[in-house]
Write a protein that holds these residues in place. Structure first.
Motif, PDB file in Angstrom:
ATOM      1  N   LYS A 125       0.834  -1.211   0.000  1.00 33.48           N
ATOM      2  CA  LYS A 125       0.000   0.000   0.000  1.00 33.48           C
ATOM      3  C   LYS A 125       0.865   1.256   0.000  1.00 33.48           C
ATOM      4  O   LYS A 125       0.563   2.225  -0.693  1.00 33.48           O
ATOM      5  CB  LYS A 125      -0.937   0.014   1.203  1.00 33.48           C
ATOM      6  CG  LYS A 125      -2.072  -0.962   1.104  1.00 33.48           C
ATOM      7  CD  LYS A 125      -2.923  -0.928   2.360  1.00 33.48           C
ATOM      8  CE  LYS A 125      -3.914  -2.055   2.377  1.00 33.48           C
ATOM      9  NZ  LYS A 125      -4.649  -2.130   3.641  1.00 33.48           N
ATOM     10  N   LEU A 126       1.936   1.240   0.786  1.00 31.99           N
ATOM     11  CA  LEU A 126       2.844   2.393   0.813  1.00 31.99           C
ATOM     12  C   LEU A 126       3.477   2.619  -0.558  1.00 31.99           C
ATOM     13  O   LEU A 126       3.576   3.751  -1.026  1.00 31.99           O
ATOM     14  CB  LEU A 126       3.948   2.196   1.851  1.00 31.99           C
ATOM     15  CG  LEU A 126       3.573   2.362   3.305  1.00 31.99           C
ATOM     16  CD1 LEU A 126       4.793   2.105   4.188  1.00 31.99           C
ATOM     17  CD2 LEU A 126       3.008   3.736   3.584  1.00 31.99           C
ATOM     18  N   GLN A 127       3.907   1.549  -1.188  1.00 31.07           N
ATOM     19  CA  GLN A 127       4.544   1.676  -2.497  1.00 31.07           C
ATOM     20  C   GLN A 127       3.554   2.144  -3.549  1.00 31.07           C
ATOM     21  O   GLN A 127       3.905   2.914  -4.437  1.00 31.07           O
ATOM     22  CB  GLN A 127       5.182   0.354  -2.906  1.00 31.07           C
ATOM     23  CG  GLN A 127       6.403   0.028  -2.086  1.00 31.07           C
ATOM     24  CD  GLN A 127       6.972  -1.350  -2.375  1.00 31.07           C
ATOM     25  OE1 GLN A 127       6.394  -2.130  -3.119  1.00 31.07           O
ATOM     26  NE2 GLN A 127       8.114  -1.638  -1.776  1.00 31.07           N
ATOM     27  N   ALA A 128       2.296   1.719  -3.438  1.00 31.63           N
ATOM     28  CA  ALA A 128       1.282   2.134  -4.405  1.00 31.63           C
ATOM     29  C   ALA A 128       0.979   3.625  -4.275  1.00 31.63           C
ATOM     30  O   ALA A 128       0.650   4.280  -5.269  1.00 31.63           O
ATOM     31  CB  ALA A 128       0.004   1.325  -4.203  1.00 31.63           C
ATOM     32  N   ARG A 129       1.104   4.173  -3.070  1.00 27.80           N
ATOM     33  CA  ARG A 129       0.851   5.597  -2.847  1.00 27.80           C
ATOM     34  C   ARG A 129       2.013   6.471  -3.270  1.00 27.80           C
ATOM     35  O   ARG A 129       1.855   7.659  -3.498  1.00 27.80           O
ATOM     36  CB  ARG A 129       0.565   5.870  -1.371  1.00 27.80           C
ATOM     37  CG  ARG A 129      -0.750   5.351  -0.909  1.00 27.80           C
ATOM     38  CD  ARG A 129      -1.125   5.782   0.478  1.00 27.80           C
ATOM     39  NE  ARG A 129      -0.049   6.307   1.288  1.00 27.80           N
ATOM     40  CZ  ARG A 129      -0.036   6.295   2.606  1.00 27.80           C
ATOM     41  NH1 ARG A 129      -1.024   5.769   3.267  1.00 27.80           N
ATOM     42  NH2 ARG A 129       0.966   6.802   3.285  1.00 27.80           N
ATOM     43  N   THR A 130       3.196   5.903  -3.333  1.00 28.32           N
ATOM     44  CA  THR A 130       4.393   6.664  -3.659  1.00 28.32           C
ATOM     45  C   THR A 130       4.553   6.702  -5.170  1.00 28.32           C
ATOM     46  O   THR A 130       4.670   5.663  -5.810  1.00 28.32           O
ATOM     47  CB  THR A 130       5.643   6.022  -3.023  1.00 28.32           C
ATOM     48  OG1 THR A 130       5.417   5.895  -1.622  1.00 28.32           O
ATOM     49  CG2 THR A 130       6.874   6.856  -3.292  1.00 28.32           C
ATOM     50  N   PRO A 131       4.539   7.896  -5.769  1.00 24.93           N
ATOM     51  CA  PRO A 131       4.688   7.962  -7.230  1.00 24.93           C
ATOM     52  C   PRO A 131       6.085   7.491  -7.637  1.00 24.93           C
ATOM     53  O   PRO A 131       7.061   7.695  -6.915  1.00 24.93           O
ATOM     54  CB  PRO A 131       4.495   9.440  -7.554  1.00 24.93           C
ATOM     55  CG  PRO A 131       4.696  10.160  -6.271  1.00 24.93           C
ATOM     56  CD  PRO A 131       4.423   9.196  -5.160  1.00 24.93           C
TER      57      PRO A 131
END
Length: 123
Positions: free
Chosen positions: A111-117
């Motif tokens: 989830k963190l990686q998906a939020r980080t462009p």
């Protein structure tokens, strides 16, 4: 100054009795473990908080996401059965690599990686 990963095992150990602890008590016990000075504990970061408190909170957040600690109420933590199992392994370190054993933590990281462009392309 310990890294947030250096703090994970001591936080679990100080929670091992199974009772609810305030994050401040856990912080104070870890500061004592590492022999931190008043200057180190007072070191501020640009957001205004202290570097050590930031690292404690970061470590606690990761331990909660991995299911090793729970937050029964705001500002308080309790070890979980999974956290007890990790302590019972008699490890010398708890870090992100160990937390990746747990599905909840891998989902949290995804989830963190998906939020980080993604970074811009390098032409």
């Amino acid at each position: 100054m310990p890294s947030f990963q250096d703090l994970m095992l001591p936080l679990l150990i100080h929670s091992a009795d199974g009772v609810v602890h305030s994050w401040r008590r856990l912080r104070d016990e870890c500061a004592e473990d590492f022999g931190l000075t008043d200057n180190q504990l007072g070191d501020r970061i640009p957001s205004g908080g202290t570097r050590f408190d930031s690292r404690i909170n970061f470590a606690l957040a990761h331990l909660v996401q991995a299911g090793l600690l729970s937050r029964p109420k705001r500002g308080y933590l309790r070890i979980t059965p999974r956290g007890r199992e990790v302590i019972d392994r008699d490890l010398h370190r708890v870090d992100i690599n160990l937390l990746r054993e747990f599905e909840e933590y891998r989902e949290f990281q995804a989830k963190l990686q998906a939020r980080t462009p993604p970074p811009p392309p390098r032409w």
